[in-house]
Every structure is written in structure tokens, then in C-alpha cells.
Scaffold this motif. Structure first.
Motif, short mmCIF file in Angstrom:
data_model
loop_
_atom_site.label_atom_id
_atom_site.label_comp_id
_atom_site.label_asym_id
_atom_site.label_seq_id
_atom_site.Cartn_x
_atom_site.Cartn_y
_atom_site.Cartn_z
N ASP A 47 17.50 -31.46 -22.11
CA ASP A 47 17.12 -30.69 -23.30
C ASP A 47 16.00 -29.70 -23.01
O ASP A 47 15.68 -28.85 -23.84
N GLU A 49 15.47 -26.72 -21.30
CA GLU A 49 16.36 -25.73 -20.70
C GLU A 49 15.70 -24.93 -19.58
O GLU A 49 16.32 -24.62 -18.58
N LYS A 77 11.12 -22.30 -22.71
CA LYS A 77 12.00 -21.25 -23.22
C LYS A 77 11.65 -20.88 -24.66
O LYS A 77 11.75 -19.72 -25.06
N ASN A 78 11.20 -21.86 -25.45
CA ASN A 78 10.87 -21.60 -26.86
C ASN A 78 9.47 -21.04 -27.06
O ASN A 78 8.99 -20.88 -28.18
N GLY A 79 8.76 -20.74 -25.95
CA GLY A 79 7.44 -20.13 -26.04
C GLY A 79 6.28 -21.09 -25.96
O GLY A 79 5.12 -20.69 -25.84
N GLN A 120 2.40 -19.35 -30.58
CA GLN A 120 3.25 -20.49 -30.28
C GLN A 120 2.40 -21.72 -29.94
O GLN A 120 1.20 -21.61 -29.67
#
Length: 301
Positions: A47, A49, A77-79, A120
Motif C-alpha cells: 500500500d 506506492e 506519493k500523497n505528499g 501536507q
């Protein structure tokens, strides 16, 4: 016989992840990064990535601002950004230092005119090979901003994780992934790593990385230099404390007191230099002369 014993010892040598140089080298491997991040965030490694290593020097906003130097800084990846710091010896004001790095990492995400919605989540991870919290046996804790009465979390944008390797409990069945990673990072000899590698493919890969690093002569010299720096710092701190005690015992002896004060002053100057505090602030705080600061710089750098 002595020659054979020496060869066995050299063949058995393996770098330890608690030395920050070795930890940084381990984290160059993306699978290892993903494994540790997944364990920390309670995710499956698949999970996670993507993880990117980021520059580990946080930029200064003002001329007299301190540089923040991080061990390993990862961006997902999501910051989400995660700062990993490996610390072997006790460090005064560790809470202040880690809070400073977390705050600086957070505010460095945006510049003047940017919207706050660009911010973030930032996580600071302290991996300590010593005991910081003396009054309990918890080896792991997550710290977040919350209501002090209800415990309700205010925001998840700022988060700290403290891993105390010195408090690891006896091995148990069905341990969490994070506890297993803590055991690996706290390994003290080749057999510790080999045992864990037998039952886990990621630990097997991490053990292979350690094995290759340990066989690389150049990397080994860097590792040993870092080990020496850590030992020297530890000895310096212990010596400073001992001299401080001796100065106290010798109270009333003017020469002893003067020497103790002078040693304490030099120690403070050295610590401030290591924290990249400007010379003029050192002068204001300690009353040091340019010559005294220059002498301590020459010893450090």
C-alpha cells in the motif's frame, strides 16, 4: 592460531543500523524504506506506492537561522513527509530539537503567497538506542496535537513517533511489524540479523545490504569514522560532567573553580557551534572572545 582468530573476527564484522551512517545507507533501498514506513503507519508494504529520498538540509529563512540537518527524509506519493533520526547517545534537549525539525519541515512546504491547503502531513521519527522516557517501559509511542482534557486529536498534520530500542521486551509470538523492525534496527551482531532474515524476505534483503556494506572497504572506513565521532562526543560529554562534579567538590579552591567554569564555557561554545549558532549569538550568551570561538572551531572542524 591468533591469525585464524583475527580472520574469523574480520569475517564476522557487520555494520550496525544504530550508527546513523549505516541507517542512511540502508534507507537508500526502496523496499527497506517501504517496509519501515508501512510498519510505522500500520499499512501493508504494497500500500506504500512510492517513497522518495529528499534533501536532508532544511533551508534557512533568515541569515542567523540555524540549519536543520536530518538523517533521512522521505516523501510519500500523497505528499506526506517523514524525517527519520537515529540517535545512539543521550542528547540534552532532544524534545526541543525534534520539535524544531518537525516545525521547520512543516513550514518549509509553502512560501509567501501560498495557500495553507498546500500543507501536507509531516512526521518526525526518533529512533533512540538509549532510554529517553525513564518512568515507563513503553518502547514505542505516537505523539500528536490533541485536547489535553478529552484526548481528541486537533489535527493529524503534525506527528511524532518515538522508538526506544533499549526498552524492547523479550521476543514474543505474533509481534507487530513495527516491533520486528525495531528488533532488526537494534541488532547487535551478525547472528541477530541472520535469524530475522530467515523468516522475512524484506529482512533478508536488509541483511544482504548490511553484508555488502560491511564488505565494502570504503564504506567501512566511513562507518568506523562515524563510530569514532560518536564515541568522541560521548567521551567529551562524560568528561564535561565529571569536570563539573570535580569543580563542585573543589568548591572553595579558587583555581579548581576557575578551571571548572572555563571548561564549562568551552563546552557550551562547542555545543552552540555544533548547532550552527552564529558567532555573535555565542558571544552574547557566553561572553566568549573571537579567539576562544576560533579555538573551539579548530577542534571541531
Amino acid at each position: 592460531m591468533r591469525r585464524n582468530q583475527k580472520n574469523v573476527t574480520e569475517d564476522d564484522f557487520i555494520m550496525l543500523p544504530t550508527v546513523d551512517f549505516c541507517f542512511k545507507e540502508l534507507m537508500q533501498n526502496e523496499n527497506i524504506r517501504k517496509g519501515i514506513v508501512a510498519a510505522l503507519l500500520k499499512l501493508h508494504p504494497e500500500d506504500v506506492e512510492k517513497t522518495d529520498l529528499m534533501p536532508t538540509i532544511l533551508q534557512k529563512q533568515y541569515e542567523d537561522d540555524k540549519y536543520g540537518i536530518l538523517d533521512v527524509r522521505v516523501k510519500l506519493k500523497n505528499g506526506v513527509q517523514i524525517d527519520f533520526e537515529m540517535q545512539v547517545v543521550y542528547y540534552d534537549y532532544w524534545a526541543n530539537r525534534s520539535a524544531y525539525y518537525l516545525g521547520k519541515m512543516y513550514v518549509d512546504q509553502i512560501r509567501e503567497g501560498d495557500s495553507y491547503d498546500r500543507l501536507q502531513k509531516c512526521i518526525q521519527v526518533s529512533i533512540l538506542d538509549h532510554t529517553y522516557f525513564q518512568d515507563d517501559e513503553k518502547c514505542y509511542r505516537r505523539i500528536a496535537l490533541c485536547d489535553t482534557e478529552t484526548g481528541k486529536e486537533y489535527t493529524d498534520l503534525l506527528e511524532m513517533h518515538i522508538l526506544e530500542l533499549s526498552k524492547l521486551p523479550p521476543e514474543q509470538k505474533n509481534e507487530t511489524d513495527l516491533l520486528q523492525w525495531m528488533r532488526f534496527l537494534g541488532g547487535k551482531c551478525r547472528e541477530d540479523f541472520k535469524k530475522m532474515a530467515e523468516n522475512n524476505s524484506t529482512f533478508e534483503e536488509a541483511y544482504d545490504v548490511l553484508d555488502r556494506l560491511s564488505a565494502d572497504e570504503k564504506k567501512r572506513l566511513e562507518y568506523e569514522a562515524r563510530q569514532k565521532a560518536i564515541r568522541d562526543h560521548d567521551i567529551m560529554m562524560k568528561t564535561a560532567k565529571r569536570l563539573g562534579l570535580e569543580a563542585g567538590i573543589a568548591e572553595g579552591r579558587e583555581k579548581g573553580i576557575a578551571e571548572g567554569r572555563e571548561q564549562e564555557k568551552r563546552n557550551i561554545i562547542r555545543e552552540m557551534l555544533q548547532d550552527h549558532i552564529p558567532d555573535y549569538k555565542i558571544k552574547q550568551y557566553t561572553g566568549a572572545t573571537d579567539k576562544e570561538i576560533s579555538e573551539e572551531k579548530s577542534r571541531l572542524f
